[in-house]
Design a protein around this motif. Structure first.
Motif, PDB file in Angstrom:
ATOM      1  N   ASP A   1      -0.437  16.038  -5.310  1.00  0.00           N
ATOM      2  CA  ASP A   1       0.603  15.305  -6.044  1.00  0.00           C
ATOM      3  C   ASP A   1       1.907  16.093  -6.075  1.00  0.00           C
ATOM      4  OD1 ASP A   1      -1.137  13.216  -6.534  1.00  0.00           O
ATOM      5  OD2 ASP A   1      -1.637  13.878  -8.576  1.00  0.00           O
ATOM      6  N   ILE A   2       1.822  17.376  -6.415  1.00  0.00           N
ATOM      7  CA  ILE A   2       3.017  18.221  -6.492  1.00  0.00           C
ATOM      8  C   ILE A   2       3.642  18.385  -5.113  1.00  0.00           C
ATOM      9  CG2 ILE A   2       3.829  20.577  -6.958  1.00  0.00           C
ATOM     10  CD1 ILE A   2       3.320  18.911  -9.474  1.00  0.00           C
TER      11      ILE A   2
ATOM     12  N   LYS B   1       3.550  16.342  -2.569  1.00  0.00           N
ATOM     13  CA  LYS B   1       4.217  15.104  -2.159  1.00  0.00           C
ATOM     14  C   LYS B   1       5.521  14.905  -2.925  1.00  0.00           C
ATOM     15  CE  LYS B   1      -0.057  12.811  -0.863  1.00  0.00           C
ATOM     16  NZ  LYS B   1      -1.037  11.781  -1.255  1.00  0.00           N
ATOM     17  N   SER B   2       5.498  15.182  -4.230  1.00  0.00           N
ATOM     18  CA  SER B   2       6.713  14.985  -5.024  1.00  0.00           C
ATOM     19  C   SER B   2       7.776  16.042  -4.723  1.00  0.00           C
ATOM     20  CB  SER B   2       6.387  14.978  -6.522  1.00  0.00           C
ATOM     21  OG  SER B   2       5.970  16.261  -6.943  1.00  0.00           O
ATOM     22  N   GLY B   3       7.379  17.134  -4.078  1.00  0.00           N
ATOM     23  CA  GLY B   3       8.331  18.187  -3.721  1.00  0.00           C
ATOM     24  C   GLY B   3       9.109  17.892  -2.452  1.00  0.00           C
TER      25      GLY B   3
ATOM     26  N   VAL C   1      11.732  15.578  -0.838  1.00  0.00           N
ATOM     27  CA  VAL C   1      12.750  14.609  -1.244  1.00  0.00           C
ATOM     28  C   VAL C   1      13.839  14.514  -0.179  1.00  0.00           C
ATOM     29  CG1 VAL C   1      12.365  14.968  -3.718  1.00  0.00           C
ATOM     30  CG2 VAL C   1      14.080  16.327  -2.524  1.00  0.00           C
TER      31      VAL C   1
END
Length: 104
Positions: free
Chosen positions: A81-82, A84-86, A88
């Motif tokens: 999760d982290i 993927k969200s990292g 941008v």
């Protein structure tokens, strides 16, 4: 005992004998280290998860939470999760100045 696999010597693998589970991180999914770890996973008798495509946000999060999150699968999910969200994309947004006529 797992036989030597690529860059992973028996002594390196034996250092993991005291671990109850293993979360292995690699730079590229499908690369040599990733494939080697997949082979090792099939030969060991302990839980092991392998993540390919590791990035810095993922590493930082894991370094802070590995001792807090005790479950291998929850730790793996958190890392994904982290990670993927990292990732941008920068988008330039033009802001228009709005003039207020009432002076506020």
């Amino acid at each position: 005992d797992v036989k030597r696999k690529g860059a992973f010597s028996n002594s390196t693998l034996n250092k993991l004998n005291n671990c109850k589970s293993i979360l292995a991180l690699t730079d590229l999914a499908g690369g040599s280290p990733f494939k080697t770890l997949v082979e090792i996973k099939t030969e060991i008798d302990k839980p092991m998860e392998i993540i390919g495509g590791t990035n810095l946000p993922m590493l930082l999060e894991l370094s802070m939470t590995k001792d807090i999150i005790g479950d291998l699968y929850s730790l793996c999910d958190s890392a994904l999760d982290i990670g993927k969200s990292g990732v941008v994309k920068f988008e330039f947004i033009v802001h228009e100045d709005i003039k207020c006529e009432d002076g506020i």
